[in-house]
Enzyme design. Structure first.
Site, PDB file in Angstrom:
ATOM      1  N   GLN A 139      24.137   0.008 -23.371  1.00 43.92           N
ATOM      2  CA  GLN A 139      25.246  -0.395 -22.499  1.00 43.92           C
ATOM      3  C   GLN A 139      25.794  -1.783 -22.879  1.00 43.92           C
ATOM      4  O   GLN A 139      26.986  -2.044 -22.709  1.00 43.92           O
ATOM      5  CB  GLN A 139      24.755  -0.404 -21.041  1.00 43.92           C
ATOM      6  CG  GLN A 139      25.851  -0.366 -20.008  1.00 43.92           C
ATOM      7  CD  GLN A 139      26.386   1.030 -19.736  1.00 43.92           C
ATOM      8  OE1 GLN A 139      25.634   1.981 -19.657  1.00 43.92           O
ATOM      9  NE2 GLN A 139      27.700   1.150 -19.592  1.00 43.92           N
ATOM     10  N   LYS A 159      21.307  -1.124 -16.542  1.00 49.12           N
ATOM     11  CA  LYS A 159      21.141   0.296 -16.208  1.00 49.12           C
ATOM     12  C   LYS A 159      19.982   0.408 -15.229  1.00 49.12           C
ATOM     13  O   LYS A 159      19.103  -0.466 -15.190  1.00 49.12           O
ATOM     14  CB  LYS A 159      20.836   1.110 -17.475  1.00 49.12           C
ATOM     15  CG  LYS A 159      21.100   2.584 -17.341  1.00 49.12           C
ATOM     16  CD  LYS A 159      22.531   2.969 -17.701  1.00 49.12           C
ATOM     17  CE  LYS A 159      22.768   4.440 -17.449  1.00 49.12           C
ATOM     18  NZ  LYS A 159      24.080   4.878 -17.948  1.00 49.12           N
ATOM     19  N   ASP A 216      25.312   8.161 -13.108  1.00 49.78           N
ATOM     20  CA  ASP A 216      24.851   8.701 -14.400  1.00 49.78           C
ATOM     21  C   ASP A 216      24.241  10.066 -14.052  1.00 49.78           C
ATOM     22  O   ASP A 216      24.583  10.640 -13.005  1.00 49.78           O
ATOM     23  CB  ASP A 216      23.836   7.755 -15.059  1.00 49.78           C
ATOM     24  CG  ASP A 216      23.534   8.122 -16.515  1.00 49.78           C
ATOM     25  OD1 ASP A 216      24.319   7.766 -17.398  1.00 49.78           O
ATOM     26  OD2 ASP A 216      22.508   8.794 -16.768  1.00 49.78           O
ATOM     27  N   THR A 235      34.950   9.432 -18.158  1.00 48.45           N
ATOM     28  CA  THR A 235      34.077   9.495 -19.335  1.00 48.45           C
ATOM     29  C   THR A 235      34.511  10.643 -20.244  1.00 48.45           C
ATOM     30  O   THR A 235      34.694  10.476 -21.455  1.00 48.45           O
ATOM     31  CB  THR A 235      32.600   9.657 -18.921  1.00 48.45           C
ATOM     32  OG1 THR A 235      32.280   8.631 -17.988  1.00 48.45           O
ATOM     33  CG2 THR A 235      31.680   9.567 -20.118  1.00 48.45           C
ATOM     34  N   ASN A 293      29.002  16.073 -14.965  1.00 44.77           N
ATOM     35  CA  ASN A 293      30.217  15.276 -14.818  1.00 44.77           C
ATOM     36  C   ASN A 293      30.956  15.042 -16.128  1.00 44.77           C
ATOM     37  O   ASN A 293      32.164  15.255 -16.232  1.00 44.77           O
ATOM     38  CB  ASN A 293      29.841  13.934 -14.154  1.00 44.77           C
ATOM     39  CG  ASN A 293      30.996  12.968 -14.151  1.00 44.77           C
ATOM     40  OD1 ASN A 293      31.079  12.091 -14.990  1.00 44.77           O
ATOM     41  ND2 ASN A 293      31.922  13.157 -13.243  1.00 44.77           N
TER      42      ASN A 293
HETATM   43  P1  NDP Z   1      25.112  15.081 -14.917  1.00 45.45           P
HETATM   44  O1  NDP Z   1      23.838  15.002 -14.175  1.00 45.45           O
HETATM   45  O2  NDP Z   1      26.371  15.227 -14.166  1.00 45.45           O
HETATM   46  O3  NDP Z   1      25.059  16.285 -15.970  1.00 45.45           O
HETATM   47  C1  NDP Z   1      24.042  16.427 -16.915  1.00 45.45           C
HETATM   48  C2  NDP Z   1      24.062  17.885 -17.354  1.00 45.45           C
HETATM   49  O4  NDP Z   1      23.180  18.094 -18.450  1.00 45.45           O
HETATM   50  C3  NDP Z   1      23.626  18.848 -16.274  1.00 45.45           C
HETATM   51  O5  NDP Z   1      24.441  19.990 -16.343  1.00 45.45           O
HETATM   52  C4  NDP Z   1      22.185  19.179 -16.641  1.00 45.45           C
HETATM   53  O6  NDP Z   1      21.767  20.432 -16.165  1.00 45.45           O
HETATM   54  C5  NDP Z   1      22.294  19.188 -18.138  1.00 45.45           C
HETATM   55  N1  NDP Z   1      21.034  18.945 -18.825  1.00 45.45           N
HETATM   56  C6  NDP Z   1      20.043  18.088 -18.510  1.00 45.45           C
HETATM   57  N2  NDP Z   1      19.064  18.142 -19.420  1.00 45.45           N
HETATM   58  C7  NDP Z   1      19.462  19.047 -20.336  1.00 45.45           C
HETATM   59  C8  NDP Z   1      18.901  19.522 -21.541  1.00 45.45           C
HETATM   60  N3  NDP Z   1      17.713  19.097 -21.972  1.00 45.45           N
HETATM   61  N4  NDP Z   1      19.609  20.446 -22.251  1.00 45.45           N
HETATM   62  C9  NDP Z   1      20.805  20.885 -21.838  1.00 45.45           C
HETATM   63  N5  NDP Z   1      21.387  20.458 -20.683  1.00 45.45           N
HETATM   64  C10 NDP Z   1      20.718  19.559 -19.964  1.00 45.45           C
HETATM   65  O7  NDP Z   1      25.157  13.790 -15.867  1.00 45.45           O
HETATM   66  P2  NDP Z   1      26.423  13.131 -16.575  1.00 45.45           P
HETATM   67  O8  NDP Z   1      27.381  14.174 -16.963  1.00 45.45           O
HETATM   68  O9  NDP Z   1      26.870  12.013 -15.730  1.00 45.45           O
HETATM   69  O10 NDP Z   1      25.755  12.475 -17.866  1.00 45.45           O
HETATM   70  C11 NDP Z   1      25.542  13.214 -19.075  1.00 45.45           C
HETATM   71  C12 NDP Z   1      25.300  12.244 -20.213  1.00 45.45           C
HETATM   72  O11 NDP Z   1      26.439  11.370 -20.363  1.00 45.45           O
HETATM   73  C13 NDP Z   1      24.092  11.313 -20.053  1.00 45.45           C
HETATM   74  O12 NDP Z   1      23.552  11.035 -21.311  1.00 45.45           O
HETATM   75  C14 NDP Z   1      24.716  10.040 -19.486  1.00 45.45           C
HETATM   76  O13 NDP Z   1      23.932   8.899 -19.753  1.00 45.45           O
HETATM   77  C15 NDP Z   1      26.010  10.008 -20.294  1.00 45.45           C
HETATM   78  N6  NDP Z   1      27.067   9.202 -19.700  1.00 45.45           N
HETATM   79  C16 NDP Z   1      27.508   9.429 -18.417  1.00 45.45           C
HETATM   80  C17 NDP Z   1      28.541   8.683 -17.907  1.00 45.45           C
HETATM   81  C18 NDP Z   1      29.133   8.981 -16.567  1.00 45.45           C
HETATM   82  O14 NDP Z   1      30.190   8.408 -16.270  1.00 45.45           O
HETATM   83  N7  NDP Z   1      28.573   9.853 -15.772  1.00 45.45           N
HETATM   84  C19 NDP Z   1      29.122   7.562 -18.656  1.00 45.45           C
HETATM   85  C20 NDP Z   1      28.641   7.453 -20.018  1.00 45.45           C
HETATM   86  C21 NDP Z   1      27.639   8.229 -20.485  1.00 45.45           C
HETATM   87  P3  NDP Z   1      20.790  20.474 -14.880  1.00 45.45           P
HETATM   88  O15 NDP Z   1      21.566  19.859 -13.761  1.00 45.45           O
HETATM   89  O16 NDP Z   1      20.528  21.939 -14.728  1.00 45.45           O
HETATM   90  O17 NDP Z   1      19.588  19.673 -15.276  1.00 45.45           O
END
Ligand code: NDP
Length: 450
Positions: A113, A128, A168, A212, A243
């Site tokens: 970050q 974080k 996150d 994002t 997200n």
């Molecule tokens: P969410 O919790 O909204 O979504 C994460 C998704 O990934 C869920 O659908 C989850 O499924 C799935 N998931 C988790 N583990 C696995 C895996 N091993 N294999 C496949 N799918 C998996 O999180 P975000 O979308 O907010 O974040 C996703 C990534 O983006 C992270 O790395 C985060 O650090 C990064 N990020 C997020 C930001 C934000 O604004 N939100 C900003 C910058 C980066 P389930 O729910 O079934 O576990």
């Protein structure tokens, strides 16, 4: 000692001291090894011991989070906030609520970050936090009680001029709403800039949920333009259905691309028509909001195939965009990508590619868009949200989107220029590390010995 040996020595020291933090070590190693050509030209930064100073967090807070479940039992989780570096602004970075959260994961995310926030050009330092609490399969009342207990301690350490957390994994608008509501009560102050990712009704930015994903699409478009290609008409494999994935699917659809996969830990769906209608995009939101949300339901609803225990990276597509979690794309996946002649991987999640996979992709001429640049749109709009909160104003979604597109273009150009300047050609991963590092290093030098 030559510069390379110096960098190895610093990394070895961190490996010894933080030897139980593999994700943190992986992140440091990637950034620091790419800085060798910079340090060769800047011996002053070695003399000032910037690398060691930068890899030690300014503050790490670990705390107990007791809460009562619906059956009346007292549960306890562990909370974290790593305030890593405030050279260019108050600490800023999300909170992750997931079972596997530990100090190594929070430290790696906070370290990344620092450079990401620097790349945005906005005045935000790196931090974080999170907890090993997962909102999955918890009731709304349990989530509320947990977030309130979490905020009771976190509130002592945050504020618009100190540290401003956001969402996150596992932390969306609902969790942020509960966190902010409790923060306001504890502080007896409407310090809106103290938490971002808020809903519009409580001083949030109208485009923060999408930011994002939108930013990733803008970054991908810049990369494709470099090769005289366009995102329009491209087929794209993504992971996750959260997200970031949703925001990316939305913008990719608007730009005429077709996202053909979504995934969870249990497998992936292949939707050859693309995740591009309003009904499908809204279904993603519904699945995410539902505590029992399951990707297999998407397959049933939209009549497409679910591949159990497989990853989407086996698909022959134009572009791959991991949007789930760290180290989700390994060496075998990289080999499949090269085998399928996929030319572009744009990182949506943080550090999605393992070290071995990254080396393999790079040596096989796959272009990688680094997460710390490509997914910086989220924190950028969070910083815009802070600005709006401080001046008690709000911009329209068009205004925010325009600012976001401009920020993403600048981030892309700064990565590209830094890579060229330091002999990395078109290696955007190295460019992002270098450009992000230089701004922070200069700010640290100006502020003396800290
Ligand atoms: P969410 O919790 O909204 O979504 C994460 C998704 O990934 C869920 O659908 C989850 O499924 C799935 N998931 C988790 N583990 C696995 C895996 N091993 N294999 C496949 N799918 C998996 O999180 P975000 O979308 O907010 O974040 C996703 C990534 O983006 C992270 O790395 C985060 O650090 C990064 N990020 C997020 C930001 C934000 O604004 N939100 C900003 C910058 C980066 P389930 O729910 O079934 O576990």
């Amino acid at each position: 000692m030559n510069t390379k040996d110096y960098v190895i020595k610093v990394i070895d020291k961190i490996k010894t001291r933080d030897n139980n933090e593999p994700e943190f070590i992986q992140a440091v190693e990637e950034v620091y090894t790419s800085l060798i050509p910079v340090l060769e030209q800047r011996p002053d930064l070695i003399k000032d011991n910037i690398l060691e100073r930068l890899s030690e967090p300014e503050r790490m807070i670990i705390f107990k989070v007791p809460w009562v479940d619906d059956a009346g039992n007292i549960q306890v989780n562990r909370g974290f906030r790593v305030q890593f570096n405030s050279a260019i602004g108050p600490y800023k970075g999300g909170l992750r609520f997931a079972e596997n959260v530990n100090l190594s994961i929070v430290k790696f995310l906070a370290f990344e970050q620092i450079f990401k926030n620097s790349l945005t050009g906005l005045p935000i330092g790196g931090g974080k936090g999170g907890s090993d609490f997962s909102p999955l399969n918890k009731s709304d009342a349990e989530i509320k009680r947990f977030t309130q207990s979490f905020m009771l301690e976190l509130s002592r350490h945050i504020g618009g001029d100190i540290d401003s957390p956001a969402g996150d994994i596992g932390v969306g608008a609902r969790e942020i709403g509960y966190l902010f509501g409790h923060y306001k009560r504890i502080k007896n102050s409407y310090d809106a800039a103290g938490v971002t990712g808020k809903s519009v009704a409580i001083s949030g930015s109208i485009l923060r949920p999408e930011a994002t994903g939108y930013g990733i699409a803008y970054f991908a478009q810049e990369v494709l333009h470099e090769f005289n290609e366009d995102i329009k008409g491209k087929t794209i494999a993504v992971s996750g259905f959260g997200n970031v994935c949703w925001g990316f699917c939305k913008k990719a659809a608007a730009l005429g691309a077709k996202v053909v996969t979504l995934s969870s830990e249990h497998g992936y769906i292949y939707d050859p028509e693309g995740v591009n209608t309003e009904a499908k995009l809204n279904y993603l939101l519904k699945m995410r909001a539902d505590i029992n949300g399951d990707l297999r339901d998407y397959a049933k609803e939209f009549n497409c195939e679910f591949f159990s225990n497989e990853k989407p990276w086996v698909r022959k597509v134009d572009l791959i965009v991991p949007c789930a979690t760290q180290n989700e794309l390994n060496l075998d996946d990289a080999k499949a990508i090269v085998n399928n002649k996929v030319k572009f991987v744009i990182e949506g999640s943080n550090m999605p590619i393992t070290k071995e996979a990254m080396e393999y992709l790079k040596t096989h001429d796959v272009i990688v868009g680094p997460g710390k640049a490509a997914n910086a749109g989220g924190v950028s709009v969070s910083a815009l949200e802070m600005s709006q909160n401080v001046i008690r104003y709000s911009w329209t979604s068009e205004e925010v989107d325009q600012k976001l597109a401009g920020i993403m273009k600048n981030i892309y150009l700064s990565c590209k220029q830094a890579a060229q300047e330091y002999g990395y050609g078109y290696d955007l991963v190295a460019g992002a590390n270098i450009s992000g590092f230089l701004r922070v290093a200069e700010a640290m030098k100006i502020q003396g010995d800290y």
